[in-house]
Design a protein around this motif. Structure first.
Motif, PDB file in Angstrom:
ATOM      1  N   UNK A  73       0.760  -1.162   0.084  1.00  0.00           N
ATOM      2  CA  UNK A  73       0.037   0.034   0.040  1.00  0.00           C
ATOM      3  C   UNK A  73       0.932   1.236  -0.169  1.00  0.00           C
ATOM      4  N   UNK A  74       1.979   1.265   0.665  1.00  0.00           N
ATOM      5  CA  UNK A  74       2.735   2.344   0.884  1.00  0.00           C
ATOM      6  C   UNK A  74       3.483   2.757  -0.660  1.00  0.00           C
ATOM      7  N   UNK A  75       3.855   1.659  -1.332  1.00  0.00           N
ATOM      8  CA  UNK A  75       4.563   1.843  -2.512  1.00  0.00           C
ATOM      9  C   UNK A  75       3.683   2.191  -3.484  1.00  0.00           C
ATOM     10  N   UNK A  76       2.214   1.981  -3.399  1.00  0.00           N
ATOM     11  CA  UNK A  76       1.481   2.307  -4.425  1.00  0.00           C
ATOM     12  C   UNK A  76       0.916   3.825  -4.338  1.00  0.00           C
ATOM     13  N   UNK A  77       1.058   4.049  -3.222  1.00  0.00           N
ATOM     14  CA  UNK A  77       0.774   5.670  -2.892  1.00  0.00           C
ATOM     15  C   UNK A  77       2.068   6.476  -3.429  1.00  0.00           C
ATOM     16  N   UNK A  78       3.140   6.003  -3.200  1.00  0.00           N
ATOM     17  CA  UNK A  78       4.285   6.598  -3.392  1.00  0.00           C
ATOM     18  C   UNK A  78       4.439   6.611  -5.220  1.00  0.00           C
ATOM     19  N   UNK A  79       4.205   5.512  -5.824  1.00  0.00           N
ATOM     20  CA  UNK A  79       4.173   5.597  -7.332  1.00  0.00           C
ATOM     21  C   UNK A  79       3.096   6.544  -7.731  1.00  0.00           C
ATOM     22  N   UNK A  80       1.752   6.762  -7.093  1.00  0.00           N
ATOM     23  CA  UNK A  80       0.784   7.679  -7.435  1.00  0.00           C
ATOM     24  C   UNK A  80       1.391   8.882  -7.201  1.00  0.00           C
ATOM     25  N   UNK A  81       1.786   9.285  -6.348  1.00  0.00           N
ATOM     26  CA  UNK A  81       2.508  10.715  -5.941  1.00  0.00           C
ATOM     27  C   UNK A  81       3.388  11.114  -6.780  1.00  0.00           C
ATOM     28  N   UNK A  82       4.395  10.075  -7.289  1.00  0.00           N
ATOM     29  CA  UNK A  82       5.280  10.288  -8.327  1.00  0.00           C
ATOM     30  C   UNK A  82       5.028  10.505  -9.533  1.00  0.00           C
ATOM     31  N   UNK A  83       3.678   9.817 -10.156  1.00  0.00           N
ATOM     32  CA  UNK A  83       3.318  10.400 -11.323  1.00  0.00           C
ATOM     33  C   UNK A  83       2.685  11.618 -11.412  1.00  0.00           C
ATOM     34  N   UNK A  84       2.064  11.917 -10.159  1.00  0.00           N
ATOM     35  CA  UNK A  84       1.542  13.368 -10.040  1.00  0.00           C
ATOM     36  C   UNK A  84       2.600  14.495 -10.123  1.00  0.00           C
ATOM     37  N   UNK A  85       3.758  14.238  -9.396  1.00  0.00           N
ATOM     38  CA  UNK A  85       5.066  15.109  -9.491  1.00  0.00           C
ATOM     39  C   UNK A  85       5.563  15.034 -10.672  1.00  0.00           C
ATOM     40  N   UNK A  86       5.561  14.088 -11.465  1.00  0.00           N
ATOM     41  CA  UNK A  86       6.282  14.047 -12.943  1.00  0.00           C
ATOM     42  C   UNK A  86       5.347  14.765 -13.843  1.00  0.00           C
ATOM     43  N   UNK A  87       4.069  15.219 -13.511  1.00  0.00           N
ATOM     44  CA  UNK A  87       3.071  15.938 -14.310  1.00  0.00           C
ATOM     45  C   UNK A  87       3.658  17.235 -14.139  1.00  0.00           C
ATOM     46  N   UNK A  88       3.938  17.650 -12.774  1.00  0.00           N
ATOM     47  CA  UNK A  88       4.497  19.129 -12.382  1.00  0.00           C
ATOM     48  C   UNK A  88       5.717  19.314 -13.111  1.00  0.00           C
ATOM     49  N   UNK A  89       6.568  18.441 -13.197  1.00  0.00           N
ATOM     50  CA  UNK A  89       7.740  18.597 -14.155  1.00  0.00           C
ATOM     51  C   UNK A  89       7.750  18.806 -15.423  1.00  0.00           C
ATOM     52  N   UNK A  90       6.446  18.068 -16.158  1.00  0.00           N
ATOM     53  CA  UNK A  90       6.460  18.265 -17.466  1.00  0.00           C
ATOM     54  C   UNK A  90       5.561  19.526 -17.826  1.00  0.00           C
ATOM     55  N   UNK A  91       4.905  19.939 -16.773  1.00  0.00           N
ATOM     56  CA  UNK A  91       4.038  21.114 -17.322  1.00  0.00           C
ATOM     57  C   UNK A  91       4.868  22.442 -16.921  1.00  0.00           C
ATOM     58  N   UNK A  92       6.054  22.305 -16.097  1.00  0.00           N
ATOM     59  CA  UNK A  92       6.807  23.310 -15.964  1.00  0.00           C
ATOM     60  C   UNK A  92       7.787  23.416 -17.235  1.00  0.00           C
ATOM     61  N   UNK A  93       8.325  22.154 -17.721  1.00  0.00           N
ATOM     62  CA  UNK A  93       9.227  22.163 -19.101  1.00  0.00           C
ATOM     63  C   UNK A  93       8.269  22.522 -20.348  1.00  0.00           C
ATOM     64  N   UNK A  94       7.081  22.317 -20.520  1.00  0.00           N
ATOM     65  CA  UNK A  94       6.098  22.647 -21.498  1.00  0.00           C
ATOM     66  C   UNK A  94       5.987  24.252 -21.275  1.00  0.00           C
ATOM     67  N   UNK A  95       5.987  24.854 -20.097  1.00  0.00           N
ATOM     68  CA  UNK A  95       5.910  26.172 -19.922  1.00  0.00           C
ATOM     69  C   UNK A  95       7.205  26.990 -20.438  1.00  0.00           C
ATOM     70  N   UNK A  96       8.127  26.416 -19.772  1.00  0.00           N
ATOM     71  CA  UNK A  96       9.552  26.801 -20.576  1.00  0.00           C
ATOM     72  C   UNK A  96       9.659  26.882 -22.009  1.00  0.00           C
ATOM     73  N   UNK A  97       9.268  25.803 -22.430  1.00  0.00           N
ATOM     74  CA  UNK A  97       9.245  25.819 -24.041  1.00  0.00           C
ATOM     75  C   UNK A  97       8.255  26.840 -24.724  1.00  0.00           C
ATOM     76  N   UNK A  98       7.110  26.992 -23.996  1.00  0.00           N
ATOM     77  CA  UNK A  98       6.242  28.072 -24.537  1.00  0.00           C
ATOM     78  C   UNK A  98       6.891  29.390 -24.274  1.00  0.00           C
ATOM     79  N   UNK A  99       7.537  29.838 -23.270  1.00  0.00           N
ATOM     80  CA  UNK A  99       8.002  30.853 -22.973  1.00  0.00           C
ATOM     81  C   UNK A  99       8.944  31.285 -24.020  1.00  0.00           C
ATOM     82  N   UNK A 100       9.835  30.209 -24.115  1.00  0.00           N
ATOM     83  CA  UNK A 100      10.991  30.416 -25.431  1.00  0.00           C
ATOM     84  C   UNK A 100      10.469  30.719 -26.681  1.00  0.00           C
ATOM     85  N   UNK A 101       9.305  30.046 -27.052  1.00  0.00           N
ATOM     86  CA  UNK A 101       8.627  30.131 -28.365  1.00  0.00           C
ATOM     87  C   UNK A 101       8.147  31.414 -28.400  1.00  0.00           C
ATOM     88  N   UNK A 102       7.547  32.181 -27.477  1.00  0.00           N
ATOM     89  CA  UNK A 102       7.051  33.501 -27.523  1.00  0.00           C
ATOM     90  C   UNK A 102       8.157  34.445 -27.581  1.00  0.00           C
TER      91      UNK A 102
END
Length: 567
Positions: free
Chosen positions: A129-158
């Protein structure tokens, strides 16, 4: 002084993930960690001893996360002191990392760049159960990483778009010019027009690279007053004293404000082409170097960064258009070869004239899912088929080829009426996983009676009705209710229909592309076509298409097959 690693500012979003890990798993230490060449950065960190908690960074000698990133998979250990590749890691004595569970964080390209981890200073058996929760949180955290990367890419494009704002209208016109091109010659024409209209160049020339020959060929070149034609001879790609070759080989543009500067850099071309400015622009894409563009101006001029950006954009757009044109030409050649290979050579049965034509859609890859076939059967019968697989592109042609091959095998193996052959075909179509959706008209022609009349048994899988033009000039529409198209309900029973063909009668079978019109229904088109067929003196396939086919660009493939009984 000992290496303490990088320092990192606290990040509220990543701190939130560290708090969630600590709360849900009940661990004393939780980290959001990113690994780089300079060490491990910890923008989210709770529970570390000093000075690491304040610095929020460690050297790689203190990192378990580097193993998560390197292997791109979770690392879960109950006691790191017993693990061979971890037991010498300085995180154990300095950070008290005994039990560790870390899951990778991925960027937009799917690369592991860090980890979300839970740490305990005592041996710990991690539960599912602990590892399942950690895996889910890691996926959510990765979304934050990707969102920031996409934002940086968009800023560069602008920012890039803003820098080019002054050239917006010019670049739009340039893009439009290349968007309209379809063939390599179209692209070369557009390059020379853009060189004059957009860049203001007095002359432009284009060279294409031939790596297999090791040479650069000038396929378009301007007349240079006073210069011999030999200056446009093919150049070896190892002749780096040539500015055009240098631009191609290096992939970098060369700009000269005047001929003197060009001659100083490349004595081989000193004095050629007058005193004006020059630019050599490589034609490159992400996968290939295609050649180079040479631009010359009558007079010296300062090629500012703004002008250089414009010229680089011209070359970039030209490169993309040229690569696309070569690809379209290649696909078109392959498509035509594929389609020709899959269309049958019509047999010449006694007492029957067969004729067929296939015309591809003019707005796609010139290949599609329509087909015709005719074959003499093992039992002495004779079969014809016209079919239409959904789509008019390369995938449709591929499915058509498989369906056609299945049908030929079934016709040869089974002495069954058309309805049962279509049932077997549909079962094989679905059962083998092809699952092509298609319409088909399948008919079997029997030998003539003493009076010359021949019996035609036919079945339709959702196909448009065929025409029988009698010797008298009357036109009969074979409009019995068709069965379902192939690919929907293979268990559905199909039905046969019979029509007698006398000497002088002609059967005309077609695909819906022949009659489809935007301004009238298919039913009205069929009725109008029957009237036209009744009045035709020539019922060859090409004549039928000329009389009935759509005007303007064909948006769908067209097949017509005619079968005439000898008078």
């Amino acid at each position: 002084m000992a290496d303490l690693g990088p320092t990192t500012a606290s990040d509220p979003a990543y701190e939130r993930f560290a708090r969630l890990v600590k709360a849900y798993l009940g661990v004393p230490v939780a980290l959001v960690s990113f690994v780089g060449d300079d060490g491990q950065r910890l923008p989210g960190a709770l529970g570390l001893p000093e000075p690491w908690q304040s610095r929020r960074g460690t050297p790689l000698s203190h990192s378990f996360c580097k193993h998560v990133v390197a292997e791109d998979r979770p690392l879960v250990v109950s006691d790191s002191r017993t693990v061979d590749f971890l037991q010498d890691n300085l995180a154990i004595p300095d950070l008290n990392v005994i039990a560790y569970a870390g899951y990778p964080l991925h960027d937009l390209q799917g690369r592991a760049v860090g980890s979300l981890c839970a740490i305990d200073g005592e041996p710990r058996a991690w539960i599912e159960r602990e590892l399942a929760v950690l895996e889910d949180l890691a996926l959510a955290c990765a979304s934050e990483v990707q969102l920031r990367e996409a934002g940086d890419t968009a800023t560069t494009a602008v920012a890039t778009a803003t820098r080019r704002e002054a050239h917006a209208q010019i670049l739009l016109a340039l893009s439009d010019a290349f968007t309209q091109t379809r063939t390599p010659d179209d692209v070369l024409d557009a390059v020379q027009r853009a060189a004059a209209d957009v860049a203001g160049a007095a002359r432009s020339s284009v060279a294409l690279a031939h790596p297999e020959r090791g040479s650069l060929s000038w396929v378009r070149h301007a007349v240079v007053p006073g210069a011999p034609e030999s200056i446009w001879a093919d150049e070896p790609l190892n002749r780096t004293e040539s500015p055009a070759v240098r631009a191609v080989v290096s992939g970098r543009p060369l700009f000269f404000d005047d001929a003197e500067a060009m001659g100083a850099a490349f004595p081989r071309v000193a004095g050629v082409g007058g005193p004006g400015a020059a630019a050599f622009l490589p034609l490159t894409t992400s996968t290939a170097t295609l050649g180079a563009i040479l631009l010359r101006w009558h007079e010296p001029r300062v090629l500012t960064s703004s002008i250089r950006d414009l010229l680089v954009t011209l070359a970039s757009d030209a490169s993309t258009a040229l690569e696309r044109a070569h690809l379209l030409q290649s696909r078109s050649d392959v498509a035509r070869t594929l389609q020709a290979a899959m269309l049958s050579q019509l047999p010449e049965p006694t007492g029957v004239d067969l004729d067929a034509v296939y015309l591809p859609a003019e707005v796609t890859e010139q290949v599609g899912g329509d087909w015709y076939d005719a074959m003499e059967l093992a039992d002495g019968g004779f079969a014809i088929v016209v079919g239409d697989v959904t789509g008019h592109d390369m995938p449709a042609a591929t499915r058509m080829g498989q369906l056609r091959s299945m049908l030929r095998a079934l016709l040869w193996e089974h002495d069954k009426p058309p309805s049962m052959v279509l049932e077997l075909l549909d079962q094989a179509n679905v059962g083998t996983g092809l699952e092509a959706t298609a319409t088909a008209f399948l008919a079997r022609l029997e030998p003539p009676t003493a009076s010359g009349v021949r019996r035609l048994t036919w079945a339709s899988a959702g196909h448009p009705p065929a025409f029988v033009r009698r010797a008298s000039g009357a036109c009969v529409v074979l409009d019995a209710r068709p069965g379902l198209p192939l690919g929907f309900i293979p268990e559905r029973e199909r039905h046969d229909h019979v029509v007698e063909l006398a000497p002088g009668d002609t059967l005309v079978v077609y695909t819906d592309g022949l009659l489809e019109r935007r301004v009238e229904s298919m039913r009205d088109s069929i009725a109008a076509a029957a009237a036209v067929v009744a009045g035709l003196s020539d019922l060859g396939a090409a004549a039928v298409v000329e009389a009935l086919g759509p005007t303007g660009d064909r948006r769908d493939d067209v097949v017509v097959l005619s079968l005439a009984i000898h008078a």
